[in-house]
Design an enzyme around this catalytic site. Structure first.
Site, PDB file in Angstrom:
ATOM      1  CB  CYS A 121     -23.521 -23.349 -44.704  1.00 27.04           C
ATOM      2  SG  CYS A 121     -23.441 -23.071 -46.468  1.00 27.04           S
ATOM      3  CG  ASN A 162     -17.146 -25.725 -40.651  1.00 24.16           C
ATOM      4  OD1 ASN A 162     -17.385 -26.623 -39.858  1.00 24.16           O
ATOM      5  ND2 ASN A 162     -16.219 -25.792 -41.574  1.00 24.16           N
ATOM      6  N   GLY A 164     -37.088 -25.523  -7.658  1.00 23.01           N
ATOM      7  CA  GLY A 164     -38.190 -26.300  -7.093  1.00 23.01           C
ATOM      8  C   GLY A 164     -39.404 -26.233  -8.015  1.00 23.01           C
ATOM      9  CD  GLU A 198     -26.332 -25.272 -37.410  1.00 21.51           C
ATOM     10  OE1 GLU A 198     -25.394 -25.761 -38.064  1.00 21.51           O
ATOM     11  OE2 GLU A 198     -26.931 -24.234 -37.746  1.00 21.51           O
ATOM     12  N   GLY A 199     -25.908 -30.815 -36.163  1.00 22.58           N
ATOM     13  CA  GLY A 199     -25.112 -31.967 -35.771  1.00 22.58           C
ATOM     14  C   GLY A 199     -25.397 -32.312 -34.331  1.00 22.58           C
ATOM     15  CG  PHE A 241     -19.686 -40.409 -38.997  1.00 20.46           C
ATOM     16  CD1 PHE A 241     -20.376 -39.794 -37.982  1.00 20.46           C
ATOM     17  CD2 PHE A 241     -18.498 -39.841 -39.429  1.00 20.46           C
ATOM     18  CE1 PHE A 241     -19.907 -38.619 -37.410  1.00 20.46           C
ATOM     19  CE2 PHE A 241     -18.028 -38.670 -38.871  1.00 20.46           C
ATOM     20  CZ  PHE A 241     -18.726 -38.052 -37.856  1.00 20.46           C
TER      21      PHE A 241
END
Ligand code: TGC
Ligand code: FAD
Length: 401
Positions: free
Chosen positions: A256, A258, A357, A381-382, A401
């Site tokens: 999902c 993806n 500014g 979403e990551g 990871f």
């Protein structure tokens, strides 16, 4: 000072023919249908979103009254076939996200979650009965969905989720909690991912089910025109017919993501275009040291660099869309596009805010709103790091990871 302004060289006429927001004429690569979809959504954004969005952001209010308008244009579940969905191609879905996010990331978020994170899993993994029950009403905007994956202890590692479901007779009993859930407090149905003895499964939890609550998260400085909630499950009984039968395992929710990440890769281009457009107007009229700001070399370099980054993001998104259509898009492609395009949009929004500014801190100019929104978009979403590590894993074959 007047002398300096008078001596500025006029721009060449050939350059005037280019669209500053589409330098490589990506629009010419679109089909008639794709252009038509883009134009209709652009009209909706110009007519209905832009006039209200600053106020909504300031009031921390999602403009719910837009839902029927989004639905009547076929924007909810737009790329799904059947069940009253529009069945548009991947490029159309991307362009829808791009135009909506030109208005505000919160509006694109609403459509992403409804379409890619709620309708898609029901369409891809649901039973025929579930599809008939939910999809047409979700396409009409009568039922709103939310997607519960992230948990309070760490969203980047959903494999480590604590929310669990246990079988009791034919029913399931759900316990746990989810955090940072878009649409949560207004959702009629939550697609909730929980561990079971068989692996991670998807559960359709309806609003009002005893033991289920979805309080809104307050005090956000980002996505203030979007609703974000926590979800709590205290012995929530879910009947067997509300479990998604078609998938077991983390690949369910990740597939999902993806779809939704694909839409974000397009969407953020719209936010960046809105910022650049505002700056082109502003720097052309803001006069400092006797000449418009836009006549300074460093300002032009910064504007040109924004156009370069928007152009590369557009071409990346277009190729990603063509690959999605051809069935060759892989998760690593989506990660690279989500990472590149979110980074591009956030950097542009921050730089635009600076070039305004002091005016840049006012919500009367859109860059600060887009900038604050994009801080969420680069995280959800990551996170950027998660997508970088996904590419690193693809290149090296080693999972860091
Ligand atoms: P890993 O071992 O890599 O994979 C587990 C299984 O999943 C499959 N898979 C995918 N399938 C489809 N699409 C993908 N992108 C996929 N990535 C992996 C994989 O093939 C495997 O399948 P199988 O059959 O072999 O079991 O899993 P891992 O635990 O190592 O984690 C990988 C990692 C870190 C990339 C993943 O956990 C991740 O993406 N983490 C980030 C979580 C995230 O993005 N959460 C988003 C929550 S939703 C949200 O933010 C909505 S905001 C919406 C809005 O408002 O717009
Ligand atoms: P963590 O996972 O705790 O990460 C913290 C930091 O650590 C990040 O910088 C991260 O990049 C870094 N990090 C993590 N792992 C590593 C590593 N291995 N190496 C190096 N650095 C690492 N979720 C849903 O399920 N549904 C929704 O609808 C939804 N909507 C959202 C709406 C908003 C406005 C926001 C802000 C979030 C939403 N989310 C939603 C949650 C979102 O997906 C998570 O915030 C995101 O996945 C990150 O998880 P986390 O916040 O727990 O951060």
């Amino acid at each position: 000072m007047a002398k300096a302004a008078a001596s500025a060289k006029p721009a060449k006429s050939a350059a005037a023919a280019l669209d500053p927001l589409d330098l490589f004429d990506v629009r010419a690569a679109l089909t008639d249908e794709e252009r038509l979809v883009q134009e209709s959504v652009a009209r909706l954004v110009d007519g209905e979103v832009l006039p209200v969005i600053q106020r909504c952001f300031e009031e921390h209010r999602f403009p719910k009254e837009l839902i029927p308008k989004l639905a009547s244009l076929g924007l909810l579940g737009s790329s799904l076939e059947g069940y009253e969905c529009a069945g548009l191609n991947a490029i159309c879905y991307g362009l829808i996200c791009q135009e909506l996010e030109r208005g505000d990331s919160g509006i694109r978020s609403f459509v992403s979650v409804q379409s890619s994170l709620c309708m898609y899993p029901i369409w891809a993994f649901g039973s025929e009965e579930q599809k008939r029950k939910y999809l047409p009403r979700m396409a009409r905007g009568e039922l709103i969905g939310c997607f519960g994956l992230t948990e309070p202890h760490g969203g980047s590692d959903p494999a480590n989720m604590k929310t669990h479901a246990k079988k009791r007779g034919t029913d399931w009993v759900l316990n746990g909690s989810k955090m940072w859930i878009t649409n949560g407090a207004i959702a009629d149905v939550a697609v909730v991912w929980a561990t079971t003895l068989d692996g991670i499964r998807g559960f359709l939890v309806e609003k009002g089910t005893p033991g289920f609550s979805a309080p809104e998260i307050q005090h956000k400085f980002s996505l203030r025109a979007s609703i974000t909630a926590s979800l709590f499950f205290d012995n929530v009984v879910v009947p067997a017919e509300r479990v998604l039968p078609g998938v077991v395992g983390l690949k369910g929710p990740l597939s999902c993501l993806n779809q939704a990440r694909y839409g974000i890769a397009w969407g953020v281009i719209g936010a960046a275009q809105a910022c650049l457009k505002q700056l082109l107007d502003y720097t052309a009229t803001r006069t400092l040291f006797g000449r418009p700001l836009s006549h300074n070399q460093t300002i032009q370099v910064r504007l040109a660099d924004m156009a370069r980054r928007i152009t590369t993001a557009q071409l990346l998104a277009l190729q990603l869309g063509r690959m999605k259509e051809a069935g060759t898009m892989q998760p690593a492609h989506v990660s690279l596009a989500k990472w590149n395009n979110c980074r591009m949009a956030l950097d542009i929004a921050r730089d635009c805010r600076d070039m305004l500014g002091g005016a840049g801190i006012s919500a009367e100019y859109s860059p600060i709103r887009h900038m604050l929104n994009l801080e969420s978009v680069i995280t959800y979403e990551g996170t950027e790091t998660i997508h970088q590590l996904t590419i690193g894993r693809e290149l090296t074959g080693f999972n860091a990871f």
